[in-house]
Motif scaffolding. Structure first.
Motif, PDB file in Angstrom:
ATOM      1  N   VAL A  91      40.643  46.288  29.786  1.00 18.42           N
ATOM      2  CA  VAL A  91      41.058  46.545  31.329  1.00 18.42           C
ATOM      3  C   VAL A  91      41.164  45.534  32.089  1.00 18.42           C
ATOM      4  O   VAL A  91      40.229  44.827  32.179  1.00 18.42           O
ATOM      5  CB  VAL A  91      40.473  47.893  31.716  1.00 18.42           C
ATOM      6  CG1 VAL A  91      39.048  47.736  32.057  1.00 18.42           C
ATOM      7  CG2 VAL A  91      41.073  48.456  32.900  1.00 18.42           C
ATOM      8  N   TYR A  92      41.879  45.357  33.237  1.00 18.43           N
ATOM      9  CA  TYR A  92      41.824  44.491  34.275  1.00 18.43           C
ATOM     10  C   TYR A  92      42.048  45.360  35.404  1.00 18.43           C
ATOM     11  O   TYR A  92      42.976  46.130  35.499  1.00 18.43           O
ATOM     12  CB  TYR A  92      42.800  43.514  34.096  1.00 18.43           C
ATOM     13  CG  TYR A  92      42.783  42.658  35.384  1.00 18.43           C
ATOM     14  CD1 TYR A  92      41.680  41.757  35.837  1.00 18.43           C
ATOM     15  CD2 TYR A  92      43.922  42.597  36.645  1.00 18.43           C
ATOM     16  CE1 TYR A  92      41.606  40.996  36.823  1.00 18.43           C
ATOM     17  CE2 TYR A  92      43.847  41.967  37.748  1.00 18.43           C
ATOM     18  CZ  TYR A  92      42.727  40.960  38.075  1.00 18.43           C
ATOM     19  OH  TYR A  92      42.726  40.386  39.046  1.00 18.43           O
ATOM     20  N   VAL A  93      41.077  45.209  36.438  1.00 23.31           N
ATOM     21  CA  VAL A  93      41.252  46.302  37.569  1.00 23.31           C
ATOM     22  C   VAL A  93      41.213  45.509  38.993  1.00 23.31           C
ATOM     23  O   VAL A  93      40.341  44.397  39.110  1.00 23.31           O
ATOM     24  CB  VAL A  93      39.851  46.908  37.707  1.00 23.31           C
ATOM     25  CG1 VAL A  93      39.910  48.032  38.856  1.00 23.31           C
ATOM     26  CG2 VAL A  93      39.715  47.667  36.282  1.00 23.31           C
ATOM     27  N   ASP A 111      39.105  42.504  30.580  1.00 24.59           N
ATOM     28  CA  ASP A 111      39.887  41.499  29.907  1.00 24.59           C
ATOM     29  C   ASP A 111      41.090  40.933  30.867  1.00 24.59           C
ATOM     30  O   ASP A 111      41.890  41.726  31.327  1.00 24.59           O
ATOM     31  CB  ASP A 111      40.793  42.140  28.696  1.00 24.59           C
ATOM     32  CG  ASP A 111      41.425  41.258  27.924  1.00 24.59           C
ATOM     33  OD1 ASP A 111      41.861  39.932  28.516  1.00 24.59           O
ATOM     34  OD2 ASP A 111      41.584  41.377  26.554  1.00 24.59           O
ATOM     35  N   GLU A 112      41.001  39.699  31.199  1.00 24.81           N
ATOM     36  CA  GLU A 112      42.160  39.093  32.199  1.00 24.81           C
ATOM     37  C   GLU A 112      43.344  38.539  31.365  1.00 24.81           C
ATOM     38  O   GLU A 112      44.343  37.852  32.138  1.00 24.81           O
ATOM     39  CB  GLU A 112      41.490  38.199  33.137  1.00 24.81           C
ATOM     40  CG  GLU A 112      40.410  38.671  34.024  1.00 24.81           C
ATOM     41  CD  GLU A 112      39.810  37.716  35.068  1.00 24.81           C
ATOM     42  OE1 GLU A 112      40.417  36.589  35.175  1.00 24.81           O
ATOM     43  OE2 GLU A 112      38.787  37.969  35.573  1.00 24.81           O
ATOM     44  N   GLU A 129      45.620  35.634  43.743  1.00 29.61           N
ATOM     45  CA  GLU A 129      45.153  35.541  42.235  1.00 29.61           C
ATOM     46  C   GLU A 129      45.106  36.663  41.636  1.00 29.61           C
ATOM     47  O   GLU A 129      45.341  36.898  40.450  1.00 29.61           O
ATOM     48  CB  GLU A 129      44.192  34.422  42.041  1.00 29.61           C
ATOM     49  CG  GLU A 129      43.736  33.913  40.683  1.00 29.61           C
ATOM     50  CD  GLU A 129      44.854  33.158  40.004  1.00 29.61           C
ATOM     51  OE1 GLU A 129      45.321  33.460  38.786  1.00 29.61           O
ATOM     52  OE2 GLU A 129      45.565  32.521  40.753  1.00 29.61           O
ATOM     53  N   LYS A 130      44.313  37.827  42.292  1.00 30.83           N
ATOM     54  CA  LYS A 130      44.402  39.154  41.464  1.00 30.83           C
ATOM     55  C   LYS A 130      45.806  39.568  41.507  1.00 30.83           C
ATOM     56  O   LYS A 130      45.858  40.089  40.226  1.00 30.83           O
ATOM     57  CB  LYS A 130      43.478  40.018  42.382  1.00 30.83           C
ATOM     58  CG  LYS A 130      42.064  39.400  42.714  1.00 30.83           C
ATOM     59  CD  LYS A 130      41.312  40.402  43.469  1.00 30.83           C
ATOM     60  CE  LYS A 130      39.733  40.223  43.857  1.00 30.83           C
ATOM     61  NZ  LYS A 130      38.989  41.057  44.501  1.00 30.83           N
ATOM     62  N   PHE A 131      46.532  39.646  42.543  1.00 32.70           N
ATOM     63  CA  PHE A 131      47.968  40.145  42.074  1.00 32.70           C
ATOM     64  C   PHE A 131      48.579  39.388  40.877  1.00 32.70           C
ATOM     65  O   PHE A 131      49.367  39.915  40.191  1.00 32.70           O
ATOM     66  CB  PHE A 131      48.624  39.825  43.264  1.00 32.70           C
ATOM     67  CG  PHE A 131      48.406  41.151  44.220  1.00 32.70           C
ATOM     68  CD1 PHE A 131      48.475  42.320  44.262  1.00 32.70           C
ATOM     69  CD2 PHE A 131      48.256  40.509  45.896  1.00 32.70           C
ATOM     70  CE1 PHE A 131      48.176  43.442  45.037  1.00 32.70           C
ATOM     71  CE2 PHE A 131      47.943  41.614  46.757  1.00 32.70           C
ATOM     72  CZ  PHE A 131      47.923  43.038  46.444  1.00 32.70           C
ATOM     73  N   CYS A 137      49.619  40.356  33.151  1.00 32.14           N
ATOM     74  CA  CYS A 137      49.051  41.414  32.399  1.00 32.14           C
ATOM     75  C   CYS A 137      50.144  42.460  32.112  1.00 32.14           C
ATOM     76  O   CYS A 137      50.404  42.753  30.970  1.00 32.14           O
ATOM     77  CB  CYS A 137      47.767  41.772  32.529  1.00 32.14           C
ATOM     78  SG  CYS A 137      46.595  40.692  32.501  1.00 32.14           S
ATOM     79  N   ILE A 138      50.726  42.864  33.147  1.00 31.72           N
ATOM     80  CA  ILE A 138      51.538  43.902  32.880  1.00 31.72           C
ATOM     81  C   ILE A 138      52.912  43.564  32.390  1.00 31.72           C
ATOM     82  O   ILE A 138      53.303  44.064  31.342  1.00 31.72           O
ATOM     83  CB  ILE A 138      52.138  44.640  34.258  1.00 31.72           C
ATOM     84  CG1 ILE A 138      50.819  45.301  35.001  1.00 31.72           C
ATOM     85  CG2 ILE A 138      53.204  45.608  34.228  1.00 31.72           C
ATOM     86  CD1 ILE A 138      50.727  45.836  36.270  1.00 31.72           C
TER      87      ILE A 138
END
Length: 256
Positions: A91-93, A111-112, A129-131, A137-138
């Motif tokens: 998962v990435y959150v 997991d990034e 960077e988070k976005f 990933c999507i």
């Protein structure tokens, strides 16, 4: 004629307290439930706090004493939903500790690069960077989950961006619709009923916000009680497209 319900799903802000002030009738409502030994579950879209932190706040700030097991957040509903999918545990959150820590403590692995899930919630330390990581990933095949649709959140400063705003950005960037967990969506309501081990006809959803709390009932076949102590005003009731099962000015009016 009011039914006698076996359990209650209850909103917090605007129903039990308003910002930093307790709603006395809300406090008495919980105490009556405890006296009658009727099961209840606080159902909240807030993902920034753990159930323990919510229960601690209720005790310290509002003199309402409940166990953490009576608090069901959109974080817990997200975890329960992912566990049921049999898809994987990577998962990435995007979110705060009330979301990230709970997901990792439930056995999911960060997991990034190639996660099975991307979960997007409220994160006050959000950055580009988070976005970017979430979007990549999507696009790489991760299942996109949104914790709750709240586009804005009320604060002392006014209405600030909520999880729904972040989710909309990722949705636009990836051209992918999220699986939405929180109120008024079916997932959090169905998961809450599993926790209570009760069926829909025997439960009442109690809240102050027609758009989230009452729609949670209307959209999911659960009776609803609108209390006019917070978001939805008395003047607005007559204009609502679909009426709640019950409307009260104060929770003191409710007869168990």
């Amino acid at each position: 004629m009011e039914k006698h319900y076996q359990g209650y799903l209850i909103d917090l802000d605007g129903t039990i307290y308003l910002g930093k002030e307790v709603i006395p009738a809300g406090k008495r409502f919980i105490e009556r439930l405890q006296e009658l030994e009727l099961p209840f579950l606080f159902v909240t879209n807030n993902t920034t706090k753990t159930p323990e932190a919510v229960a601690d706040r209720l005790a310290k700030e509002f003199d309402i004493h409940v166990g953490a097991n009576t608090v069901y957040t959109a974080s817990l509903a997200t975890i329960d939903y992912m566990k049921e999918q049999d898809k994987g545990n990577r998962v990435y959150v995007i979110g705060e500790s009330g979301l990230v820590d709970l997901i990792l403590s439930a056995g999911f692995v960060w997991d990034e690069e190639a996660p099975d899930y991307v979960v997007v919630g409220l994160d006050t330390a959000i950055n580009y960077e988070k976005f970017a990581t979430a979007a990549l990933c999507i696009r790489n095949g991760a299942t996109f989950i949104g914790t709750n649709p709240d586009k804005s959140i009320p604060t002392e400063r006014g209405l600030l961006p909520g999880a729904g705003s972040f989710i909309s950005l990722v949705q636009t960037a990836t051209q992918t619709d999220p699986i939405m967990i929180g109120k008024p969506n079916a997932i959090i309501m169905n998961e809450a009923l599993k926790v209570m081990q009760l069926e829909k006809p025997h439960v009442l959803m109690v809240g102050d916000n027609y758009e989230t709390d009452i729609q949670s009932g209307l959209q999911n076949g659960i009776d609803s009680l609108l209390v006019l102590s917070g978001f939805t005003t008395k003047a607005a009731v007559s204009t609502l497209p679909e009426q709640p099962t019950y409307v009260v000015d104060s929770l003191d009016e409710w007869i168990f």
